[in-house]
Design an enzyme around this catalytic site. Structure first.
Site, short mmCIF file in Angstrom:
data_model
loop_
_atom_site.label_atom_id
_atom_site.label_comp_id
_atom_site.label_asym_id
_atom_site.label_seq_id
_atom_site.Cartn_x
_atom_site.Cartn_y
_atom_site.Cartn_z
N ALA A 61 2.44 -4.14 2.67
CA ALA A 61 1.93 -3.90 4.23
C ALA A 61 0.61 -3.87 4.31
CB ALA A 61 2.30 -2.49 4.46
N GLU A 125 2.97 2.87 -3.04
CA GLU A 125 2.69 3.56 -1.73
C GLU A 125 2.12 5.15 -2.16
OE1 GLU A 125 5.35 1.67 -2.14
OE2 GLU A 125 5.37 0.38 -0.43
#
Ligand code: 3HC
Ligand code: NAI
Length: 694
Positions: A61, A125
């Protein structure tokens, strides 16, 4: 366009093309959806290959979109993955390189996956204080098994694609031309009848899932107490195991949305971008030519010189090590060997590698041996006269274009540069002790330091795995100049009523690795004493508590003398509060007429941290640091500032500069308040309702 679309022999090739790492920002996500729809509506296309251009399949992302409207604007990543997974024509991911975070989650949504060997595969993440938010916690355990997946998710560490060959993640790991192989593979599966396999439909098989999850939870409890994300990673995986894919996915989403807003995640993202921003110098363009560094020399084989030499040797660069006397040289080389032997004992280095590294070191007593060095770093005694001798001699022997660096921590780099006829080639490289371990490198930019020298040093810093931050010339540079104000406050608080253990405990609870008094005892109280003596002469107007001088007068220099602010038992670094020191402190307060009062932990933390912030603001105003995140990187990598708070400047933003200003003004109006000269930058930003980081 962030995504390219072509067709080859009935196969649509969708190529992510959003440099530098094919981040899955809004336009990339939209491009993926468009590409799939276009392929579905083209009757001549039977299958789809999804791949990435440049150095990554996808780095995940787009982190810069987090907490902005773009992050939630459709198509979201979840939608894009749904479209890919729902495609009636098979989608084949061709992973030639990095597939991380959302990039891996996207690949997990395809029907088939091919990878080149050496591709870095990760769900990192957690390192940004979040968890995989597009199905990673649900699909990865179904692809590679619960244990391997949970390890990857909780650690965030990359695994090489070839290590994952044979798991459900990759249908093939392909040597040779990956795209050609993927197109051929797509043609083959395109000819087969659907439906095509979806990772979400697989089962998570484990003989004792509950037990393993509990085991993982126990492991995380000890190491991640200040970070919520690792715990949530486990919760999300568990939700999928217990309640199935869809419920697990919904729970993962919930966790993602709450984690992305936590101060811890903000801090970790700040550190991620701060690290990269630090290597960019505003007036030094990224295409500035750099000098070749093949041969390094280090002058002085003491505490710092030895560690500095090890950094370069570890990176495979040969180092000539120069000393004035044979015994000092022998001692220096022996210390380096001993350090490596320690690493061998821990099993982290082979005996052969040790010998290879030692062979890269050429000890010498002769300056004539430095003629071929491209970079020479001086780490001799901290006396200007000694530096003068060394730099004059270097000016005679160093080849044209060699970079001459000084590791000085307190001396004026411009004066050092002026000892040579080539001040443009002189730069500060301020390593921290132990130099082979500490990540921080302050790169000190002198008045005349040329841009290509700076660019070269920043590049070599990356090679030796340091976080390099540029500092202008001033007393103490960024880090030590700020820490002086912090220690000044710590000493005032002793005078006003606190004891060393209370101060240390309060700031360690805040998250510092070590409080000021334990740190001082470790470094040696005589170092600060010497600096203060200089200050008394150079800045008689500056007010310091003399309480530490009284301690030093008794010879309590710290661990090395068996006692400092604390007592120490022989061979043991445990700090024991000292009755003697307590009596000395109380007597000192009386002698200077300061009444002792109870000082709260909150006051201790504010005075210490805001002293850093206030000086940091001045450092920014003077242009000593070019951005607030540089200061934060110095404190995160060199001074044990808690990572989850993001550094002093980000912490001040979190508190709010309005509140920081009010606190500083309050302390300025109290005894010892003259140490607080509020930085105009704080007042200005507070008035605008802004922070150091926007
Ligand atoms: N978003 C936005 N920018 C990113 C990015 C990302 N995910 N990953 C890297 N970048 C930027 C960097 O900031 C840098 O920008 P700059 O040139 O302006 O400084 C540039 O890309 C190059 O990055 P590196 O210098 O780090 O390049 P390397 O080649 O050394 O490393 C990498 C490449 C391994 C991809 C490394 O950049 C990396 O680890 N990136 C982060 C990966 C990551 O954490 N992904 C997860 C994102 S969160 C997510 O996916 C959420 C999802 O689950 C919903
Ligand atoms: P040290 O005393 O351990 O080592 C200095 C070495 O330089 C000695 O081995 C000495 O023999 C040698 N030396 C002295 N004059 C020399 C000359 N003319 N030519 C060649 N060698 C010579 O000192 P340390 O701690 O390694 O410090 C070195 C420099 O690094 C100083 O400038 C210091 O301020 C700086 N520094 C020290 C840090 C620390 O924590 N010790 C941290 C950061 C910087």
């Amino acid at each position: 366009m962030a995504v390219d679309y072509t067709t080859r022999d009935g196969v649509a090739v969708i190529t992510l093309n959003n440099p530098p790492v094919n981040g899955l920002g809004l336009s990339t996500r939209a491009g993926i959806v468009e590409g799939i729809e276009r392929a579905l509506s083209d009757a001549s296309v039977t299958a789809i290959v999804l791949t990435g251009a440049g150095k990554a399949f996808s780095g995940g992302a787009d982190i810069t979109e987090f907490n902005t409207p773009k992050a939630t604007q459709e198509p979201t990543l979840a939608t894009a993955i749904k479209v890919v997974e729902g495609s009636t024509k098979p989608v084949v991911a061709a992973i030639h390189s990095v597939a991380m975070g959302g990039g891996l989650e996207l690949a997990l949504g395809t029907h088939y996956r091919l990878a080149a060997p050496g591709a870095q595969i990760a769900l990192p993440e957690v390192k940004l204080g979040i968890l995989p938010g597009a199905g990673g916690t649900q699909r990865l355990p179904r692809a590679i098994g619960l244990e391997a997946a949970l390890n990857m998710i909780v650690s965030g560490a990359p695994v090489m694609s070839e290590k994952l060959a044979g798991t459900g993640l990759f249908d093939e790991v392909v040597e040779g031309d990956l795209l050609e192989a993927a197109i051929a593979f797509a043609r083959k599966v395109g000819a087969q009848a659907g439906p095509h396999p979806r990772v979400r439909d697989r089962k998570i098989e484990h003989p004792n899932a509950e037990g393993f999850i509990q085991f993982a939870r126990n492991g995380v409890a000890g190491v991640a107490k200040n970070f919520p994300a690792p715990h949530k990673c486990i919760d999300a995986v568990e939700a999928g195991v217990k309640n199935g894919f869809d419920k697990g996915l919904a729970f993962e989403r919930e966790c993602f949305v709450s984690l992305v807003q936590t101060p811890e995640s903000r801090a970790l993202r700040h550190a991620f971008f701060g690290e990269r921003a630090a290597s960019k110098i505003p007036d030094v363009p990224s295409d500035t030519p750099v000098r070749d560094i093949h041969q390094v020399a280090v002058i002085g084989a003491g505490t710092m010189g030895g560690g500095i030499a090890m950094n370069f040797v570890n990176a495979g660069l040969p180092v000539t090590l120069l000393e004035t006397k044979q015994d000092a040289l022998d001692r220096g080389v022996a210390t380096i060997r001993k350090n490596y032997e320690g690493t061998v004992k821990k099993g982290k280095l082979t005996p052969e590698a040790l010998e290879q590294r030692m062979a890269l070191i050429t000890p010498t007593l002769s300056y004539e041996d430095l003629g071929n060095a491209d970079l020479i770093i001086e780490a001799v005694f901290e006396e200007l006269g000694v530096k003068e001798q060394v730099f004059k001699r270097l000016d005679e022997v160093a080849k044209q274009g060699a970079i001459l660096a000084s590791n000085t921590s307190t001396l004026d780099l411009n004066r050092i540069a002026a000892f040579t006829k080539r001040p443009q080639d002189v730069v500060g490289m301020h390593f921290f002790s132990p130099a082979n371990v500490m990540k921080l490198l302050e790169v000190v930019r002198g008045r005349d330091t040329s841009k290509d020298v700076l660019a070269t040093v920043m590049k070599i810093a990356k090679k030796i795995r340091k976080t390099a931050v540029v500092s202008g010339v001033c007393d103490g540079f960024i880090g030590n100049r700020m820490i002086e104000q912090y220690i000044r406050q710590a000493l005032f608080m002793l005078e006003e009523g606190a004891l060393p253990a209370q101060v240390d405990r309060a700031i360690e609870k805040f998250g510092f690795a070590m409080g000021p008094f334990r740190m001082s005892d470790l470094a040696g109280n005589d170092i600060g004493w010497a600096i203060r003596k200089r200050r008394y002469l150079e800045h008689p107007e500056m007010h310091y508590s003399k309480i530490a001088d009284r301690l030093c007068e008794t010879g309590r220099f710290g661990q090395k003398t068996g006692g400092g602010w604390y007592d120490y038992k022989a061979g043991d670094r445990t700090a024991h509060p000292s009755k003697l020191v307590e009596e000395m402190i109380v007597a000192f307060s009386k002698d200077v007429g300061a009444g002792r009062r109870k000082i709260s932990d909150e006051e201790i933390v504010e005075r210490l941290v805001f002293a850093l912030v206030n000086e940091g603001a001045k450092i920014l105003e003077e242009g000593i640091a070019s951005k607030a995140s540089d200061i934060d990187m110095v404190y995160l990598t060199g001074y044990g500032f808690p990572l989850w708070r993001g550094g002093p400047m980000l912490y001040a933003d979190t508190v709010g500069l309005y509140n920081v200003e009010r606190a500083i003004r309050r302390y300025a109006s109290r005894p010892n308040g003259d140490a607080w000269q509020i930085a105009p930058g704080i007042v200005e930003l507070a008035a605008k309702g802004r922070g150091f980081n926007g």
